[in-house]
Design a protein around this motif. Structure first.
Motif, PDB file in Angstrom:
ATOM      1  N   LEU A  62       0.576  -1.285   0.043  1.00 53.62           N
ATOM      2  CA  LEU A  62       0.114  -0.136  -0.150  1.00 53.62           C
ATOM      3  C   LEU A  62       0.831   1.510   0.042  1.00 53.62           C
ATOM      4  CD1 LEU A  62      -3.170  -0.591   2.348  1.00 53.62           C
ATOM      5  CD2 LEU A  62      -2.946  -0.528  -0.210  1.00 53.62           C
ATOM      6  N   THR A  63       2.055   1.234   0.538  1.00 52.56           N
ATOM      7  CA  THR A  63       2.814   2.490   0.742  1.00 52.56           C
ATOM      8  C   THR A  63       3.364   2.766  -0.375  1.00 52.56           C
ATOM      9  OG1 THR A  63       4.571   1.190   1.417  1.00 52.56           O
ATOM     10  CG2 THR A  63       3.359   2.042   3.178  1.00 52.56           C
ATOM     11  N   ARG A  64       3.338   1.770  -1.526  1.00 53.31           N
ATOM     12  CA  ARG A  64       3.934   2.119  -3.080  1.00 53.31           C
ATOM     13  C   ARG A  64       2.970   1.587  -4.072  1.00 53.31           C
ATOM     14  NH1 ARG A  64       8.987  -1.408  -4.091  1.00 53.31           N
ATOM     15  NH2 ARG A  64       8.896  -0.115  -5.566  1.00 53.31           N
ATOM     16  N   LYS A  65       1.680   1.875  -3.657  1.00 53.38           N
ATOM     17  CA  LYS A  65       0.437   1.700  -4.608  1.00 53.38           C
ATOM     18  C   LYS A  65       0.527   2.442  -5.796  1.00 53.38           C
ATOM     19  CE  LYS A  65      -4.556   1.525  -4.666  1.00 53.38           C
ATOM     20  NZ  LYS A  65      -5.774   1.926  -3.868  1.00 53.38           N
ATOM     21  N   GLY A  66       0.687   3.736  -5.659  1.00 51.32           N
ATOM     22  CA  GLY A  66       0.782   4.504  -6.607  1.00 51.32           C
ATOM     23  C   GLY A  66       2.122   4.304  -7.450  1.00 51.32           C
ATOM     24  N   TYR A  98       3.163   1.033  -8.126  1.00 51.00           N
ATOM     25  CA  TYR A  98       2.787   0.022  -8.956  1.00 51.00           C
ATOM     26  C   TYR A  98       1.764   0.361  -9.796  1.00 51.00           C
ATOM     27  CZ  TYR A  98       5.487  -2.921  -5.687  1.00 51.00           C
ATOM     28  OH  TYR A  98       6.206  -3.566  -4.990  1.00 51.00           O
ATOM     29  N   LEU A  99       0.704   1.271  -9.660  1.00 49.85           N
ATOM     30  CA  LEU A  99       0.021   1.734 -10.578  1.00 49.85           C
ATOM     31  C   LEU A  99       0.279   2.204 -11.884  1.00 49.85           C
ATOM     32  CD1 LEU A  99      -3.165   2.734  -8.318  1.00 49.85           C
ATOM     33  CD2 LEU A  99      -2.979   0.762  -9.725  1.00 49.85           C
ATOM     34  N   LYS A 100       1.250   2.955 -11.326  1.00 44.63           N
ATOM     35  CA  LYS A 100       2.016   4.045 -12.768  1.00 44.63           C
ATOM     36  C   LYS A 100       2.847   2.799 -13.350  1.00 44.63           C
ATOM     37  CE  LYS A 100       5.562   7.287 -12.591  1.00 44.63           C
ATOM     38  NZ  LYS A 100       6.507   8.148 -11.844  1.00 44.63           N
ATOM     39  N   LEU A 133       8.598  -8.808  -8.682  1.00 44.11           N
ATOM     40  CA  LEU A 133       9.805  -9.098  -7.518  1.00 44.11           C
ATOM     41  C   LEU A 133       9.523  -8.102  -6.439  1.00 44.11           C
ATOM     42  CD1 LEU A 133      13.008  -9.552  -9.773  1.00 44.11           C
ATOM     43  CD2 LEU A 133      11.850 -11.104  -8.226  1.00 44.11           C
ATOM     44  N   GLY A 134       8.952  -6.731  -6.778  1.00 40.36           N
ATOM     45  CA  GLY A 134       8.343  -5.898  -5.939  1.00 40.36           C
ATOM     46  C   GLY A 134       7.569  -6.381  -4.768  1.00 40.36           C
ATOM     47  N   LEU A 135       6.401  -6.931  -5.415  1.00 42.68           N
ATOM     48  CA  LEU A 135       5.606  -7.552  -4.663  1.00 42.68           C
ATOM     49  C   LEU A 135       5.737  -8.518  -3.838  1.00 42.68           C
ATOM     50  CD1 LEU A 135       2.396  -7.207  -7.435  1.00 42.68           C
ATOM     51  CD2 LEU A 135       2.734  -5.860  -5.262  1.00 42.68           C
ATOM     52  N   VAL A 136       6.913  -9.325  -4.376  1.00 44.28           N
ATOM     53  CA  VAL A 136       7.326 -10.485  -3.509  1.00 44.28           C
ATOM     54  C   VAL A 136       8.129  -9.922  -2.136  1.00 44.28           C
ATOM     55  CG1 VAL A 136       9.071 -12.292  -3.430  1.00 44.28           C
ATOM     56  CG2 VAL A 136       7.539 -12.190  -5.163  1.00 44.28           C
ATOM     57  N   HIS A 180       5.678  -8.529   0.084  1.00 43.92           N
ATOM     58  CA  HIS A 180       5.235  -9.881   1.087  1.00 43.92           C
ATOM     59  C   HIS A 180       6.229 -10.287   2.098  1.00 43.92           C
ATOM     60  CE1 HIS A 180       2.467 -12.928   1.607  1.00 43.92           C
ATOM     61  NE2 HIS A 180       3.377 -13.937   1.421  1.00 43.92           N
ATOM     62  N   MET A 181       7.319 -10.286   1.579  1.00 46.54           N
ATOM     63  CA  MET A 181       8.077 -10.748   2.689  1.00 46.54           C
ATOM     64  C   MET A 181       8.516  -9.756   3.869  1.00 46.54           C
ATOM     65  SD  MET A 181       9.176 -14.115   1.525  1.00 46.54           S
ATOM     66  CE  MET A 181      10.608 -14.220   2.434  1.00 46.54           C
ATOM     67  N   SER A 182       8.703  -8.754   3.385  1.00 45.58           N
ATOM     68  CA  SER A 182       8.925  -7.608   4.372  1.00 45.58           C
ATOM     69  C   SER A 182       7.931  -7.056   5.332  1.00 45.58           C
ATOM     70  CB  SER A 182       9.690  -6.219   3.780  1.00 45.58           C
ATOM     71  OG  SER A 182       8.726  -5.900   2.918  1.00 45.58           O
TER      72      SER A 182
END
Length: 100
Positions: free
Chosen positions: A12-16, A18-20, A61-64, A67-69
């Motif tokens: 969520l903190t990087r949602k923007g 990811y959408l971009k 990879l960013g989503l993984v 998820h891990m962190s």
């Protein structure tokens, strides 16, 4: 929500961001479609397919990592049996990425 626990997803903190990225990838895919319609040179199309593939891998990879962190780490800190489930989810997701 992230899962059945109702916790928000870690990205969520990087949602923007990811959408971009996804909008950019969508534009690249539409560009490939246009190139095929215009009967552009095969190698030029393949170059664009490679760029889209790399862009999608970067998102994955960013989503993984998120998820891990977030999900896995939070479950492990809580001493929750859910930690093993979250770790298995991550491991399975990584395996799918490697196979693709």
């Amino acid at each position: 929500m992230d899962d059945e626990t109702g916790t928000p997803p870690g990205y969520l903190t990087r949602k923007g961001d990811y959408l971009k990225r996804m909008r950019r990838i969508e534009g690249q895919v539409k560009g490939i479609e246009r190139m095929i319609g215009e009967e552009k040179y095969c190698i030029d199309i393949l170059t664009q397919v490679s760029a889209v593939t790399k862009a999608l891998q970067a998102v994955a990879l960013g989503l993984v990592d998120e998820h891990m962190s977030h999900c896995v780490l939070d479950a492990a800190r809580a001493g929750s049996p859910e930690a093993e489930v979250k770790l298995k989810e991550a491991s399975d997701a990584i395996a799918r990425l490697v196979r693709s």
